[in-house]
Design a protein around this motif. Structure first.
Motif, PDB file in Angstrom:
ATOM      1  N   GLY A 196       0.856  -1.332   0.027  1.00  0.00           N
ATOM      2  CA  GLY A 196       0.068   0.065  -0.016  1.00  0.00           C
ATOM      3  C   GLY A 196       0.974   1.360   0.017  1.00  0.00           C
ATOM      4  N   VAL A 197       2.021   1.285  -0.384  1.00  0.00           N
ATOM      5  CA  VAL A 197       2.916   2.443  -0.461  1.00  0.00           C
ATOM      6  C   VAL A 197       2.508   3.209  -1.896  1.00  0.00           C
ATOM      7  CG1 VAL A 197       5.452   3.065  -0.819  1.00  0.00           C
ATOM      8  CG2 VAL A 197       4.879   1.347   0.618  1.00  0.00           C
ATOM      9  N   LYS A 198       2.283   4.381  -1.347  1.00  0.00           N
ATOM     10  CA  LYS A 198       2.009   5.146  -2.728  1.00  0.00           C
ATOM     11  C   LYS A 198       3.113   5.151  -3.845  1.00  0.00           C
ATOM     12  CE  LYS A 198      -0.089   8.952   0.071  1.00  0.00           C
ATOM     13  NZ  LYS A 198      -0.113  10.293   0.541  1.00  0.00           N
ATOM     14  N   ALA A 199       2.685   5.205  -5.189  1.00  0.00           N
ATOM     15  CA  ALA A 199       3.554   5.014  -6.306  1.00  0.00           C
ATOM     16  C   ALA A 199       4.443   6.170  -6.155  1.00  0.00           C
ATOM     17  CB  ALA A 199       2.694   4.992  -7.386  1.00  0.00           C
ATOM     18  N   ALA A 200       4.016   7.420  -5.861  1.00  0.00           N
ATOM     19  CA  ALA A 200       5.192   8.436  -5.952  1.00  0.00           C
ATOM     20  C   ALA A 200       6.137   8.262  -5.065  1.00  0.00           C
ATOM     21  CB  ALA A 200       4.349   9.710  -5.602  1.00  0.00           C
ATOM     22  N   PHE A 201       6.242   7.773  -4.033  1.00  0.00           N
ATOM     23  CA  PHE A 201       7.312   7.623  -3.123  1.00  0.00           C
ATOM     24  C   PHE A 201       8.091   6.499  -3.605  1.00  0.00           C
ATOM     25  CE2 PHE A 201       4.157   8.871   0.375  1.00  0.00           C
ATOM     26  CZ  PHE A 201       4.920  10.132   0.433  1.00  0.00           C
ATOM     27  N   LEU A 202       7.683   5.366  -4.238  1.00  0.00           N
ATOM     28  CA  LEU A 202       8.335   4.527  -4.928  1.00  0.00           C
ATOM     29  C   LEU A 202       9.216   5.048  -6.069  1.00  0.00           C
ATOM     30  CD1 LEU A 202       9.506   1.673  -5.142  1.00  0.00           C
ATOM     31  CD2 LEU A 202       7.629   1.086  -6.759  1.00  0.00           C
ATOM     32  N   GLU A 203       8.566   5.689  -6.637  1.00  0.00           N
ATOM     33  CA  GLU A 203       9.036   6.433  -8.000  1.00  0.00           C
ATOM     34  C   GLU A 203      10.162   7.291  -7.642  1.00  0.00           C
ATOM     35  OE1 GLU A 203       7.651  10.005 -10.864  1.00  0.00           O
ATOM     36  OE2 GLU A 203       6.241   8.248 -10.783  1.00  0.00           O
ATOM     37  N   THR A 204      10.097   8.135  -6.457  1.00  0.00           N
ATOM     38  CA  THR A 204      11.069   8.980  -5.831  1.00  0.00           C
ATOM     39  C   THR A 204      12.184   8.000  -5.568  1.00  0.00           C
ATOM     40  OG1 THR A 204       9.527  10.584  -5.377  1.00  0.00           O
ATOM     41  CG2 THR A 204      11.698  10.678  -4.184  1.00  0.00           C
ATOM     42  N   VAL A 205      12.146   7.013  -4.890  1.00  0.00           N
ATOM     43  CA  VAL A 205      13.244   6.232  -4.323  1.00  0.00           C
ATOM     44  C   VAL A 205      13.989   5.716  -5.794  1.00  0.00           C
ATOM     45  CG1 VAL A 205      13.870   4.090  -2.964  1.00  0.00           C
ATOM     46  CG2 VAL A 205      12.283   5.730  -2.082  1.00  0.00           C
ATOM     47  N   LEU A 206      13.255   5.021  -6.798  1.00  0.00           N
ATOM     48  CA  LEU A 206      13.940   4.708  -7.736  1.00  0.00           C
ATOM     49  C   LEU A 206      14.809   5.650  -8.602  1.00  0.00           C
ATOM     50  CD1 LEU A 206      11.086   2.258  -9.163  1.00  0.00           C
ATOM     51  CD2 LEU A 206      13.269   1.405  -7.930  1.00  0.00           C
ATOM     52  N   LYS A 207      14.202   6.964  -8.515  1.00  0.00           N
ATOM     53  CA  LYS A 207      15.021   8.281  -9.427  1.00  0.00           C
ATOM     54  C   LYS A 207      16.142   8.373  -8.355  1.00  0.00           C
ATOM     55  CE  LYS A 207      11.134  10.314 -11.272  1.00  0.00           C
ATOM     56  NZ  LYS A 207      10.433  11.708 -11.354  1.00  0.00           N
ATOM     57  N   ILE A 208      16.199   8.329  -7.104  1.00  0.00           N
ATOM     58  CA  ILE A 208      17.268   8.459  -6.232  1.00  0.00           C
ATOM     59  C   ILE A 208      18.047   7.488  -6.585  1.00  0.00           C
ATOM     60  CG2 ILE A 208      18.103   8.646  -3.958  1.00  0.00           C
ATOM     61  CD1 ILE A 208      15.429   9.949  -3.029  1.00  0.00           C
ATOM     62  N   VAL A 251      23.813  16.183  -4.098  1.00  0.00           N
ATOM     63  CA  VAL A 251      22.732  17.411  -4.181  1.00  0.00           C
ATOM     64  C   VAL A 251      21.526  17.090  -4.744  1.00  0.00           C
ATOM     65  CG1 VAL A 251      22.194  19.736  -4.642  1.00  0.00           C
ATOM     66  CG2 VAL A 251      24.437  19.148  -3.848  1.00  0.00           C
ATOM     67  N   LEU A 252      21.482  16.599  -5.694  1.00  0.00           N
ATOM     68  CA  LEU A 252      20.270  16.012  -6.410  1.00  0.00           C
ATOM     69  C   LEU A 252      19.489  14.998  -5.674  1.00  0.00           C
ATOM     70  CD1 LEU A 252      21.299  15.905 -10.177  1.00  0.00           C
ATOM     71  CD2 LEU A 252      19.755  17.542  -9.082  1.00  0.00           C
ATOM     72  N   ILE A 253      20.150  14.215  -4.980  1.00  0.00           N
ATOM     73  CA  ILE A 253      19.625  13.149  -4.094  1.00  0.00           C
ATOM     74  C   ILE A 253      18.782  13.756  -3.044  1.00  0.00           C
ATOM     75  CG2 ILE A 253      20.071  11.273  -2.468  1.00  0.00           C
ATOM     76  CD1 ILE A 253      22.050  10.325  -4.645  1.00  0.00           C
ATOM     77  N   MET A 254      19.404  14.844  -2.325  1.00  0.00           N
ATOM     78  CA  MET A 254      18.871  15.490  -1.128  1.00  0.00           C
ATOM     79  C   MET A 254      17.617  16.224  -1.669  1.00  0.00           C
ATOM     80  SD  MET A 254      22.015  17.000   1.274  1.00  0.00           S
ATOM     81  CE  MET A 254      21.849  18.464   0.211  1.00  0.00           C
ATOM     82  N   VAL A 255      17.868  16.826  -2.994  1.00  0.00           N
ATOM     83  CA  VAL A 255      16.480  17.464  -3.474  1.00  0.00           C
ATOM     84  C   VAL A 255      15.591  16.574  -3.567  1.00  0.00           C
ATOM     85  CG1 VAL A 255      15.733  18.782  -5.496  1.00  0.00           C
ATOM     86  CG2 VAL A 255      17.916  19.464  -4.375  1.00  0.00           C
ATOM     87  N   MET A 256      15.625  15.439  -4.042  1.00  0.00           N
ATOM     88  CA  MET A 256      14.575  14.491  -4.678  1.00  0.00           C
ATOM     89  C   MET A 256      14.015  13.836  -3.255  1.00  0.00           C
ATOM     90  SD  MET A 256      14.280  14.122  -7.735  1.00  0.00           S
ATOM     91  CE  MET A 256      13.350  12.536  -7.800  1.00  0.00           C
ATOM     92  N   VAL A 295      11.319  12.957   3.347  1.00  0.00           N
ATOM     93  CA  VAL A 295      11.655  13.406   4.607  1.00  0.00           C
ATOM     94  C   VAL A 295      10.551  14.006   5.322  1.00  0.00           C
ATOM     95  CG1 VAL A 295      13.150  14.950   5.916  1.00  0.00           C
ATOM     96  CG2 VAL A 295      14.002  13.313   3.973  1.00  0.00           C
ATOM     97  N   THR A 296      10.018  14.883   4.401  1.00  0.00           N
ATOM     98  CA  THR A 296       8.857  15.871   5.031  1.00  0.00           C
ATOM     99  C   THR A 296       7.670  14.973   5.450  1.00  0.00           C
ATOM    100  OG1 THR A 296       9.383  17.493   3.567  1.00  0.00           O
ATOM    101  CG2 THR A 296       6.979  17.484   4.351  1.00  0.00           C
ATOM    102  N   MET A 297       7.313  13.587   4.715  1.00  0.00           N
ATOM    103  CA  MET A 297       6.348  12.632   5.069  1.00  0.00           C
ATOM    104  C   MET A 297       6.689  12.066   6.435  1.00  0.00           C
ATOM    105  SD  MET A 297       5.127   9.354   3.472  1.00  0.00           S
ATOM    106  CE  MET A 297       6.400   8.251   4.203  1.00  0.00           C
ATOM    107  N   ILE A 298       8.073  11.817   6.712  1.00  0.00           N
ATOM    108  CA  ILE A 298       8.426  11.152   7.808  1.00  0.00           C
ATOM    109  C   ILE A 298       8.406  11.912   8.922  1.00  0.00           C
ATOM    110  CG2 ILE A 298      10.481   9.983   8.943  1.00  0.00           C
ATOM    111  CD1 ILE A 298      11.222   8.941   6.027  1.00  0.00           C
ATOM    112  N   ILE A 299       8.810  13.127   8.871  1.00  0.00           N
ATOM    113  CA  ILE A 299       8.758  14.178   9.836  1.00  0.00           C
ATOM    114  C   ILE A 299       7.167  14.553  10.196  1.00  0.00           C
ATOM    115  CG2 ILE A 299       9.251  16.533  10.490  1.00  0.00           C
ATOM    116  CD1 ILE A 299      11.759  16.450   9.197  1.00  0.00           C
ATOM    117  N   GLU A 300       6.313  14.663   9.328  1.00  0.00           N
ATOM    118  CA  GLU A 300       4.930  14.750   9.461  1.00  0.00           C
ATOM    119  C   GLU A 300       4.280  13.673  10.126  1.00  0.00           C
ATOM    120  OE1 GLU A 300       3.194  15.614   5.785  1.00  0.00           O
ATOM    121  OE2 GLU A 300       4.084  17.894   5.897  1.00  0.00           O
TER     122      GLU A 300
END
Length: 129
Positions: A62-74, A106-111, A116-121
Motif C-alpha cells: 500500500g505504498v504510494k507509487a510516488a514514493f517508490l518512484e522517488t526512491v527509484l529516481k534517487i 545534492v540532487l539526491i537530497m532534493v529528490m 523526509v517531509t512525510m516522515i517528519i509529519e
C-alpha cells in the motif's frame, strides 16, 4: 553465469587498453568507456526485473507509487553519478569526478525532501502534543 560474461568482457577490455594505451591513449579511454557502457546496458534487463518486483511489493504494502518512484529516481541518480565519476577518473580528471559526485548528492537530497517531509509529519502526529 552472467557475471562470467561481465568479468570476461572487463578483462578483455583491460588487456586491450593496456596494449593500446601507449600508442593511442585517447582510443584506450574510449574503449574503456565503451566497455563500461556495454556492461551497464547488459544489466538493464536485470534492473527492470528488480523495478517490477519493487513495484509489486509496494502495491501489496500500500505504498504510494510516488514514493517508490522517488526512491527509484534517487537510486538512478546515484548509479549514474557514480558511473560518470568513474569514467571521469579514468580520464585522469579527479576534480571533475568529485564535482559529479557532489552534484549527485545534492540532487539526491532534493529528490528526498518529500519523503523526509512525510516522515517528519508522521513522527509529529505520533508524538503527544
Amino acid at each position: 553465469m552472467e557475471i562470467i560474461q561481465v568479468v570476461g568482457l572487463g578483462l578483455i577490455a583491460t588487456f586491450l587498453i593496456l596494449v593500446i594505451k601507449e600508442q593511442n591513449p585517447v582510443f584506450a579511454f574510449l574503449l574503456a568507456t565503451f566497455a563500461g557502457i556495454v556492461i551497464f546496458i547488459s544489466l538493464a534487463g536485470k534492473l527492470a526485473d528488480v523495478i517490477r518486483t519493487l513495484e509489486q511489493l509496494a502495491a501489496q504494502a500500500g505504498v504510494k507509487a510516488a514514493f517508490l518512484e522517488t526512491v527509484l529516481k534517487i537510486i538512478g541518480i546515484a548509479y549514474i553519478a557514480e558511473f560518470g565519476a568513474q569514467v571521469t577518473r579514468d580520464a585522469g580528471q579527479e576534480s571533475i569526478a568529485s564535482k559529479i559526485e557532489m552534484a549527485g548528492k545534492v540532487l539526491i537530497m532534493v529528490m528526498a525532501i518529500p519523503i523526509v517531509t512525510m516522515i517528519i509529519e508522521t513522527i509529529v502526529k505520533i508524538l503527544p502534543s
